[in-house]
Design an enzyme around this catalytic site. Structure first.
Site, PDB file in Angstrom:
ATOM      1  N   LYS A   9       0.838  -1.199   0.000  1.00  0.00           N
ATOM      2  CA  LYS A   9       0.000   0.000   0.000  1.00  0.00           C
ATOM      3  C   LYS A   9       0.878   1.257   0.000  1.00  0.00           C
ATOM      4  CE  LYS A   9      -3.856  -2.359   2.328  1.00  0.00           C
ATOM      5  NZ  LYS A   9      -4.713  -2.428   3.534  1.00  0.00           N
ATOM      6  N   TYR A  49     -12.510  -2.612  -3.247  1.00  0.00           N
ATOM      7  CA  TYR A  49     -13.023  -2.647  -1.870  1.00  0.00           C
ATOM      8  C   TYR A  49     -14.549  -2.572  -1.808  1.00  0.00           C
ATOM      9  CZ  TYR A  49      -8.354  -2.217   0.259  1.00  0.00           C
ATOM     10  OH  TYR A  49      -7.071  -2.442   0.689  1.00  0.00           O
ATOM     11  N   ASN A 112      -1.763  -0.223   7.398  1.00  0.00           N
ATOM     12  CA  ASN A 112      -1.244  -1.581   7.618  1.00  0.00           C
ATOM     13  C   ASN A 112      -0.420  -2.121   6.447  1.00  0.00           C
ATOM     14  OD1 ASN A 112      -3.393  -2.095   5.949  1.00  0.00           O
ATOM     15  ND2 ASN A 112      -4.390  -3.591   7.286  1.00  0.00           N
ATOM     16  N   HIS A 115      -1.697  -5.531   1.354  1.00  0.00           N
ATOM     17  CA  HIS A 115      -2.981  -6.198   1.097  1.00  0.00           C
ATOM     18  C   HIS A 115      -2.721  -7.611   0.604  1.00  0.00           C
ATOM     19  CE1 HIS A 115      -6.847  -7.280  -0.650  1.00  0.00           C
ATOM     20  NE2 HIS A 115      -6.152  -7.684  -1.702  1.00  0.00           N
ATOM     21  N   GLU A 126      -9.489 -10.175  -8.003  1.00  0.00           N
ATOM     22  CA  GLU A 126      -8.544  -9.074  -7.819  1.00  0.00           C
ATOM     23  C   GLU A 126      -7.441  -9.080  -8.872  1.00  0.00           C
ATOM     24  OE1 GLU A 126      -9.333  -8.539  -3.001  1.00  0.00           O
ATOM     25  OE2 GLU A 126      -7.455  -9.463  -3.663  1.00  0.00           O
TER      26      GLU A 126
END
Ligand code: GTP
Ligand code: MG
Length: 149
Positions: A9, A49, A112, A115, A126
């Site tokens: 990310k 998402y 975080n 992914h 995805e």
């Protein structure tokens, strides 16, 4: 062979953790099938998402994910979806075991750093969302017979 979608990310890219995250999957024995650095369009992130669209953190999540480049990857190997999730650690880094990527490098759930697809079907969705077919490399892994029995 099973494949998963893993992304570093924007916070992970900014913090110089792309190489570290690649290294862990490489050293484990998984095969890199695709990888690219890109600033993800909002529409792509909203689709990615979409299952979280009614969560209070959704718009912040999309803004965070669009705030800089992400490093998107496809990894292949035995049970790589489940093992990839284990290697990343729990969603909330303060509950991630030390030794996992999140457990070693981050603190807040909204930062975080990585992914990973949560199921084989999710991974297929995805991968198709983030990559064109011709961006996925089909090749024989030289280490194969030393990694798998
Ligand atoms: P991903 O691998 O990123 O999909 O994480 P996950 O599968 O472990 O969690 P989930 O799909 O439920 O949530 C996706 C992402 O939304 C998480 O990785 C977090 O970045 C973010 N997120 C989840 N829950 C929260 C929350 O309670 N607050 C905030 N700020 N962000 C959250
Ligand atoms: Mg998820």
């Amino acid at each position: 062979a099973e494949r998963t979608f893993i992304a570093v990310k924007p916070d992970g890219v900014q913090r110089g953790l792309v190489g570290e995250i690649i290294k862990r999957f490489e050293q484990r024995g998984y095969k890199l099938v695709a990888g690219k650095l890109m600033v993800a369009p909002k529409a792509l992130l909203e689709n990615h998402y979409k299952d979280l669209a009614d969560k209070p953190f959704y718009s912040g999540l999309v803004t965070y994910m669009a705030s800089g480049p992400v490093f998107a990857m496809v990894w292949e190997g035995k049970e790589v979806v489940k093992m990839g999730r284990k290697m990343l650690g729990a969603t909330n880094p303060r509950e991630s075991a030390p030794g996992t990527i999140r457990g070693d490098y981050c603190i807040d759930v909204g930062r975080n750093i990585c992914h990973g697809s949560d199921a084989v079907e999710t991974a297929q969705r995805e991968i198709a969302l983030w990559f064109k077919d011709d961006e996925l490399c089909d090749y024989e892994f030289a280490d194969k017979k030393w990694v798998y029995e």
